[in-house]
Motif scaffolding. Structure first.
Motif, PDB file in Angstrom:
ATOM      1  N   ALA A   1       0.821  -1.221   0.000  1.00 39.13           N
ATOM      2  CA  ALA A   1       0.000   0.000   0.000  1.00 39.13           C
ATOM      3  C   ALA A   1       0.853   1.269   0.000  1.00 39.13           C
ATOM      4  N   ARG A   2       1.970   1.227   0.741  1.00 42.31           N
ATOM      5  CA  ARG A   2       2.796   2.445   0.827  1.00 42.31           C
ATOM      6  C   ARG A   2       3.454   2.758  -0.517  1.00 42.31           C
ATOM      7  N   MET A   3       3.984   1.712  -1.161  1.00 42.07           N
ATOM      8  CA  MET A   3       4.645   1.917  -2.457  1.00 42.07           C
ATOM      9  C   MET A   3       3.627   2.337  -3.524  1.00 42.07           C
ATOM     10  N   LEU A   4       2.428   1.749  -3.438  1.00 38.97           N
ATOM     11  CA  LEU A   4       1.374   2.096  -4.397  1.00 38.97           C
ATOM     12  C   LEU A   4       1.046   3.584  -4.285  1.00 38.97           C
ATOM     13  N   SER A   5       0.995   4.059  -3.047  1.00 41.25           N
ATOM     14  CA  SER A   5       0.685   5.467  -2.823  1.00 41.25           C
ATOM     15  C   SER A   5       1.809   6.356  -3.382  1.00 41.25           C
ATOM     16  N   VAL A   6       3.064   5.945  -3.195  1.00 38.87           N
ATOM     17  CA  VAL A   6       4.202   6.718  -3.720  1.00 38.87           C
ATOM     18  C   VAL A   6       4.106   6.801  -5.247  1.00 38.87           C
ATOM     19  N   HIS A   7       3.862   5.653  -5.879  1.00 37.04           N
ATOM     20  CA  HIS A   7       3.785   5.639  -7.348  1.00 37.04           C
ATOM     21  C   HIS A   7       2.579   6.428  -7.858  1.00 37.04           C
TER      22      HIS A   7
END
Ligand code: SAM
Length: 339
Positions: A24-30
């Motif tokens: 979820a965190r990486m998805l938000s960054v991207h």
């Protein structure tokens, strides 16, 4: 009353399942990075999609909106040619297949689809959405550059060809080339859709201006007549319910802890051309919100003569009461009585 166009439940559930596999965190960054690139506008040196994770971020962030835009444009077109029953659809620059799912939801008659995109991760997502949805549709996914694809000698024709949210990513000369080639691959309609921004509208207007010289304009123009409108962007608005996965990503991108809205209005411009029997004759198309002022209201209308603001006086009660219910995107069969 405002109508919503939401992702079909099976497609939405499949997208949610796909997204649950991402951190979820990486998805938000991207998603944030992708959002920034969209705000900056298309730039051939800095494409929106740069890595596989961007395709997944697109699914979370953009897909519900582009689906709503395309389905909204296609439903307007269907209203203009109600008896048409296309069997095949081709989407150029298909991403996760947004246009194909939208076309199938508007025309159940469609039984075969081809999606063309240069990004394999997008095609893999589209394949998974298709598999999960169990949609009655034979689908083929082709990894190719659009320019190369339209240049092929293959003489297969498609009833419906859609090019949604793609032309703005192509250099100007490639845009003109794709448009010139694509009509020859159509046995029905070609539809170009772009975001309802000044840039998107200008691209659509340029396409319409060129296409009118050799082809038959079907929508949104009236009586197959191109109208040059500098001051008034001809664009439309569609509301949709944000699916839970999109709400979550929007929330994660916010600085404020206030809940992100559960719906969104998305704007688009479009043009459709081709040869399809049974076109409905109309007088005009409402191309914006009606404005209520003291003693009268105005309705922005596209007619074959141009863009006009029809003014209806409140004291003409019956006409006024009818006019106040006209919605953005409605077709008008007869002239609005103004006087
Ligand atoms: C904004 S997305 C639109 C996706 C989908 N049509 C929609 O409306 O949701 C643009 C898509 O066009 C593809 N694309 C851009 N330029 C392309 C090219 N020259 N050849 C093939 N695909 C291209 C991108 O990979 C991306 O999937």
């Amino acid at each position: 009353m405002q109508t919503f166009i939401n992702l079909p439940p099976q497609i939405s559930e499949s997208a949610a399942r796909i997204l649950s596999r991402s951190d979820a965190r990486m998805l938000s960054v991207h998603a944030k990075e992708l959002h920034e690139r969209y705000l900056q506008g298309a730039n051939p040196l800095q494409p929106h999609i740069q890595k596989p994770a961007d395709c997944v971020a697109y699914l979370a962030l953009r897909f519900p909106a582009t689906y709503a835009q395309i389905a909204s444009a296609l439903s307007q077109i269907k209203e203009r040619i109600p008896a048409w029953q296309p069997k095949s659809v081709l989407e150029l620059g298909c991403g996760p297949g947004s246009g194909i799912w939208a076309a199938k939801s508007i025309w159940q008659s469609i039984t075969s689809a081809i999606g063309v995109d240069r990004e394999q991760p997008f095609l893999t997502l589209a394949q998974e959405l298709h598999y999960d949805s169990k949609m009655a549709l034979q689908a083929t996914w082709v990894k190719s550059d659009i320019v190369k694809w339209v240049s092929s000698e293959d003489t297969t024709k498609y009833d419906l060809i859609i090019i949604p949210n793609v032309l703005n990513e192509l250099p100007e000369e490639e845009r003109a080339f794709v448009i010139e080639k694509v009509s020859a691959k159509s046995s029905g309609l070609v539809v170009v859709i772009e975001p309802g921004t000044a840039v998107g509208y200008n691209i659509v207007r340029e396409v319409a201006r060129e296409v009118e010289k050799t082809q038959h304009l079907v929508a949104p123009y009236v009586d197959n007549t191109f109208v040059e409108s500098e001051t008034y962007w001809i664009h439309f608005s569609q509301r949709f319910q944000r699916p839970e996965f999109q709400r979550r990503i929007r929330q994660s991108m916010r600085d404020s802890s206030l809940m992100a809205s559960d719906w969104e209005d998305t704007k688009y411009s479009y043009v459709a051309w081709g040869n399809v029997p049974g076109e409905k004759a109309i007088w005009g198309l409402c191309i914006g919100r009606i404005e209520k002022l003291k003693g009268f209201l105005t309705v922005p209308v596209l007619t074959r003569e141009g863009v006009t603001n029809a003014r209806v006086l409140k004291r003409h009660k019956a006409i006024y009461n009818e006019a106040k219910n006209i919605r953005w995107g409605d077709t008008l069969e007869a002239p609005i009585e103004t006087s």
